[in-house]
Enzyme design. Structure first.
Site, PDB file in Angstrom:
ATOM      1  N   HIS A   1       0.843  -1.213   0.000  1.00 37.60           N
ATOM      2  CA  HIS A   1       0.000   0.000   0.000  1.00 37.60           C
ATOM      3  C   HIS A   1       0.873   1.255   0.000  1.00 37.60           C
ATOM      4  O   HIS A   1       1.288   1.726   1.053  1.00 37.60           O
ATOM      5  CB  HIS A   1      -0.921  -0.022   1.226  1.00 37.60           C
ATOM      6  CG  HIS A   1      -1.932   1.079   1.252  1.00 37.60           C
ATOM      7  ND1 HIS A   1      -3.151   0.953   1.884  1.00 37.60           N
ATOM      8  CD2 HIS A   1      -1.913   2.336   0.735  1.00 37.60           C
ATOM      9  CE1 HIS A   1      -3.830   2.088   1.748  1.00 37.60           C
ATOM     10  NE2 HIS A   1      -3.089   2.944   1.068  1.00 37.60           N
TER      11      HIS A   1
ATOM     12  N   HIS B   1       1.500   5.187  -2.280  1.00 40.61           N
ATOM     13  CA  HIS B   1       1.015   6.145  -3.286  1.00 40.61           C
ATOM     14  C   HIS B   1       2.238   6.703  -3.998  1.00 40.61           C
ATOM     15  O   HIS B   1       3.047   7.391  -3.375  1.00 40.61           O
ATOM     16  CB  HIS B   1       0.218   7.265  -2.606  1.00 40.61           C
ATOM     17  CG  HIS B   1      -1.022   6.768  -1.922  1.00 40.61           C
ATOM     18  ND1 HIS B   1      -2.256   6.737  -2.539  1.00 40.61           N
ATOM     19  CD2 HIS B   1      -1.222   6.251  -0.679  1.00 40.61           C
ATOM     20  CE1 HIS B   1      -3.161   6.225  -1.705  1.00 40.61           C
ATOM     21  NE2 HIS B   1      -2.549   5.929  -0.572  1.00 40.61           N
ATOM     22  N   LEU B   2       2.377   6.384  -5.278  1.00 41.81           N
ATOM     23  CA  LEU B   2       3.544   6.877  -6.034  1.00 41.81           C
ATOM     24  C   LEU B   2       3.219   8.134  -6.840  1.00 41.81           C
ATOM     25  O   LEU B   2       4.111   8.749  -7.415  1.00 41.81           O
ATOM     26  CB  LEU B   2       4.096   5.778  -6.948  1.00 41.81           C
ATOM     27  CG  LEU B   2       4.661   4.538  -6.233  1.00 41.81           C
ATOM     28  CD1 LEU B   2       5.267   3.576  -7.259  1.00 41.81           C
ATOM     29  CD2 LEU B   2       5.699   4.920  -5.189  1.00 41.81           C
TER      30      LEU B   2
ATOM     31  N   ASP C   1      -8.815   3.276  -2.936  1.00 40.89           N
ATOM     32  CA  ASP C   1      -8.148   3.912  -1.792  1.00 40.89           C
ATOM     33  C   ASP C   1      -8.003   5.425  -1.951  1.00 40.89           C
ATOM     34  O   ASP C   1      -7.763   5.946  -3.043  1.00 40.89           O
ATOM     35  CB  ASP C   1      -6.772   3.307  -1.535  1.00 40.89           C
ATOM     36  CG  ASP C   1      -6.170   3.886  -0.263  1.00 40.89           C
ATOM     37  OD1 ASP C   1      -6.820   3.810   0.774  1.00 40.89           O
ATOM     38  OD2 ASP C   1      -5.070   4.475  -0.346  1.00 40.89           O
TER      39      ASP C   1
ATOM     40  N   HIS D   1     -10.652   0.834   1.705  1.00 39.90           N
ATOM     41  CA  HIS D   1     -10.404   2.016   2.530  1.00 39.90           C
ATOM     42  C   HIS D   1     -11.709   2.262   3.288  1.00 39.90           C
ATOM     43  O   HIS D   1     -12.680   2.725   2.697  1.00 39.90           O
ATOM     44  CB  HIS D   1     -10.027   3.184   1.610  1.00 39.90           C
ATOM     45  CG  HIS D   1     -10.013   4.526   2.261  1.00 39.90           C
ATOM     46  ND1 HIS D   1      -8.859   5.246   2.454  1.00 39.90           N
ATOM     47  CD2 HIS D   1     -11.010   5.295   2.741  1.00 39.90           C
ATOM     48  CE1 HIS D   1      -9.160   6.401   3.038  1.00 39.90           C
ATOM     49  NE2 HIS D   1     -10.461   6.456   3.217  1.00 39.90           N
TER      50      HIS D   1
ATOM     51  N   HIS E   1      -5.247  -0.112   6.197  1.00 40.58           N
ATOM     52  CA  HIS E   1      -4.859   0.745   7.334  1.00 40.58           C
ATOM     53  C   HIS E   1      -5.791   0.736   8.544  1.00 40.58           C
ATOM     54  O   HIS E   1      -6.410   1.752   8.876  1.00 40.58           O
ATOM     55  CB  HIS E   1      -4.622   2.193   6.884  1.00 40.58           C
ATOM     56  CG  HIS E   1      -5.599   2.751   5.862  1.00 40.58           C
ATOM     57  ND1 HIS E   1      -6.959   2.737   6.056  1.00 40.58           N
ATOM     58  CD2 HIS E   1      -5.398   3.339   4.669  1.00 40.58           C
ATOM     59  CE1 HIS E   1      -7.539   3.301   5.001  1.00 40.58           C
ATOM     60  NE2 HIS E   1      -6.620   3.665   4.149  1.00 40.58           N
TER      61      HIS E   1
ATOM     62  N   ASP F   1       1.279   2.936   3.693  1.00 43.87           N
ATOM     63  CA  ASP F   1       0.367   3.951   3.165  1.00 43.87           C
ATOM     64  C   ASP F   1       1.186   5.213   2.823  1.00 43.87           C
ATOM     65  O   ASP F   1       0.734   6.343   3.059  1.00 43.87           O
ATOM     66  CB  ASP F   1      -0.775   4.269   4.132  1.00 43.87           C
ATOM     67  CG  ASP F   1      -1.933   4.995   3.445  1.00 43.87           C
ATOM     68  OD1 ASP F   1      -1.883   5.212   2.221  1.00 43.87           O
ATOM     69  OD2 ASP F   1      -2.899   5.366   4.154  1.00 43.87           O
TER      70      ASP F   1
ATOM     71  N   HIS G   1       3.371  14.274   0.117  1.00 48.86           N
ATOM     72  CA  HIS G   1       2.726  15.521  -0.299  1.00 48.86           C
ATOM     73  C   HIS G   1       3.781  16.612  -0.411  1.00 48.86           C
ATOM     74  O   HIS G   1       4.855  16.529   0.196  1.00 48.86           O
ATOM     75  CB  HIS G   1       1.665  15.958   0.721  1.00 48.86           C
ATOM     76  CG  HIS G   1       0.451  15.088   0.728  1.00 48.86           C
ATOM     77  ND1 HIS G   1      -0.446  15.039  -0.326  1.00 48.86           N
ATOM     78  CD2 HIS G   1      -0.027  14.217   1.651  1.00 48.86           C
ATOM     79  CE1 HIS G   1      -1.416  14.179  -0.044  1.00 48.86           C
ATOM     80  NE2 HIS G   1      -1.174  13.662   1.140  1.00 48.86           N
TER      81      HIS G   1
HETATM   82  O1  DOR Z   1      -3.733   9.861   4.679  1.00 50.35           O
HETATM   83  C1  DOR Z   1      -4.078   9.436   3.584  1.00 50.35           C
HETATM   84  N1  DOR Z   1      -3.476   9.828   2.448  1.00 50.35           N
HETATM   85  N2  DOR Z   1      -5.089   8.567   3.534  1.00 50.35           N
HETATM   86  C2  DOR Z   1      -5.622   8.177   2.372  1.00 50.35           C
HETATM   87  O2  DOR Z   1      -6.535   7.404   2.385  1.00 50.35           O
HETATM   88  C3  DOR Z   1      -5.131   8.713   1.099  1.00 50.35           C
HETATM   89  C4  DOR Z   1      -3.736   9.168   1.218  1.00 50.35           C
HETATM   90  C5  DOR Z   1      -3.301  10.023   0.049  1.00 50.35           C
HETATM   91  O3  DOR Z   1      -3.525   9.601  -1.104  1.00 50.35           O
HETATM   92  O4  DOR Z   1      -2.704  11.080   0.281  1.00 50.35           O
HETATM   93 ZN    ZN Z   2      -6.801   4.777   2.454  1.00 51.35          ZN
HETATM   94 ZN    ZN Z   3      -3.582   4.901   0.940  1.00 50.66          ZN
END
Ligand code: DOR
Ligand code: ZN
Ligand code: ZN
Length: 423
Positions: A59, A61-62, A151, A178, A231, A304, A308
């Site tokens: 899990h 996020h790229l 998600d 999710h 999560h 996860d 950002h």
């Molecule tokens: O904290 C999170 N960030 N929870 C999520 O479900 C999505 C993720 C994101 O894509 O930034």
């Molecule tokens: Zn999530």
């Molecule tokens: Zn996620």
């Protein structure tokens, strides 16, 4: 023949930890034993180091395509191998959403071009993650998707999730859920409790997560399908899962380092790097998450990893983006809090961070044995260091762990028999 000999390390096997040399040949583990010699092999001196199966994060996020200013497949892959990961599965909340074979194929191809860790795309459950129509799961599977998930968002409509579980299983895919009831979340930003009141920040009740988690258990149970819960952050969630597993429901679940290391005391700092969804909970939740990992109710640890841009975090708490850049701190936090903390053995840690996700998603890897793929990670468990986000390889510097002293440093990551990271 490509040959690599890892000499003198302590090797983490599925049921024991013992000294052994490991010879890698042509991307596979060719031989494990004492005092191995191999002509023409490159030798890695692992004296004093511990050899783990390559970590697998199901899990992350790229952010590519669409949000490359936060992370891209190249920077995310580089961060992954720096964190000891040889395989990652990336969530589809990109732009465009990864809800069709073209985007799945693009991510897989770009990851191969980058050539660091293995990247397995996860396709969206519904088109555009809008919750309205199912995506073309069979075509995504053919293009390389290993699971489906919306998600970042819940699948709000229970009938849609029912159809998704049935449809996904036709292609041998599992839905990763999710769990979040948006009506109950109602704009909340932190865990609902004493600290949300103290800080004057709107709370997210545990029920927002647990109601949907219970829904997924009931769907999986009545449909006789598999489901996987993303999560897990609450004590009640762990209890629901423990009871469901005892009844034989085909449900698996993950948690993240921030849910077994931190309590929501951290939000009173108003540091937006503590803002994550689901939110960081309270001490009794932390204890329950640890117990869930110990007894196997929670199958695996994921990050996860949600990078950002600083401008999305360096704003007032209510406006900041949810998410933690976690892929470079996961191993150290897990080793420090779970192994040194007396919750898991090293073999159990390797299970939760490698073998279990491989089992859930039917991926190669996850164990050190002759004939297995040569995906390995070497760590110095005695090394202590202070987490410093400025040193992150990831573009996302958003961590609540900056300044924390941890043990267990990833020194080398080997993918398919090739060294892809060396500290
Ligand atoms: O904290 C999170 N960030 N929870 C999520 O479900 C999505 C993720 C994101 O894509 O930034
Ligand atoms: Zn999530
Ligand atoms: Zn996620």
């Amino acid at each position: 023949m490509r040959k690599l000999l890892i000499k003198g390390g302590q090797v983490v096997f599925a049921d024991e930890v013992k000294a052994a040399d490991i010879l890698l040949e042509n991307g596979k583990i060719a031989k494990i034993g004492k005092n191995l010699k191999a002509d023409g092999a490159e030798v890695i001196d692992a004296a004093g180091l511990t050899v783990f199966p390559g970590l697998i994060d199901m899990h992350v996020h790229l952010r590519e395509p669409g949000f490359e200013y936060k992370e891209d497949i190249a920077s995310g892959s580089a961060a992954a191998v720096a964190g000891g990961f040889t395989q990652v599965c990336c969530m589809p909340n990109t732009d465009p959403v990864c809800d069709n074979a073209a985007v799945v194929g693009y991510i897989a191809a770009r990851a191969k071009e980058v050539g660091l860790c293995k990247v397995h795309p996860i396709g969206a459950i519904t088109r555009g993650e809008k919750g309205e129509t199912l995506s073309e799961m069979g075509k995504m599977k053919d293009a390389g998707a290993v699971a489906v998930s919306d998600d970042g968002k819940p699948v709000a409509n229970a009938r849609m999730m029912r159809l998704a579980m049935e449809y996904a299983s036709d292609f041998g895919l599992i839905c990763l859920s999710h769990c979040e009831d948006k009506d109950l979340v109602d704009g909340g930003v932190v865990n609902e409790g004493y600290n949300s009141t103290l800080a004057g920040l709107k709370g997210i009740p545990r029920a927002a997560e647990e109601i949907m988690l219970a829904r997924e258990i009931i769907l999986a149970e009545t449909l006789h399908k598999r489901a996987h819960i993303c999560h897990v952050s609450t004590k009640g969630g762990v209890q629901l899962l423990r009871e469901a597993k005892a009844r034989g429901v085909q449900v698996t679940a993950e948690t993240c380092p921030h849910y077994f290391t931190l309590t929501d005391d951290v939000v009173t700092s108003f540091d937006a790097n503590t803002k994550v969804n689901p939110p960081i909970r309270e001490a009794e939740d932390v204890a329950a998450i640890k117990e869930g990992l110990r007894d196997g109710t929670l199958d695996c640890i994921v990050t996860d990893h949600a990078p950002h841009h600083v401008d999305e975090k360096n704003v007032e708490y209510n406006l900041a983006a949810f998410g933690i850049s976690g892929i470079e701190t996961s191993f150290s936090l897990s080793y420090t809090y779970l192994v040194k903390g007396g919750v898991l053995s090293l073999s159990e840690l390797a299970d939760r961070m490698s073998a279990a996700p491989a089992r859930i998603l039917h991926l190669e890897g996850g164990k050190i044995a002759e004939g297995e793929v040569a995906d390995l990670m070497l760590a110095d468990l005695n090394a202590e260091y202070v987490i410093d986000s400025k040193k992150f390889v990831s573009k996302g510097k958003n961590t609540p762990f900056g300044g924390m002293k941890v043990s267990g440093k990833v020194l080398c990551t080997i993918v398919d028999g090739d060294v892809k990271y060396r500290a």
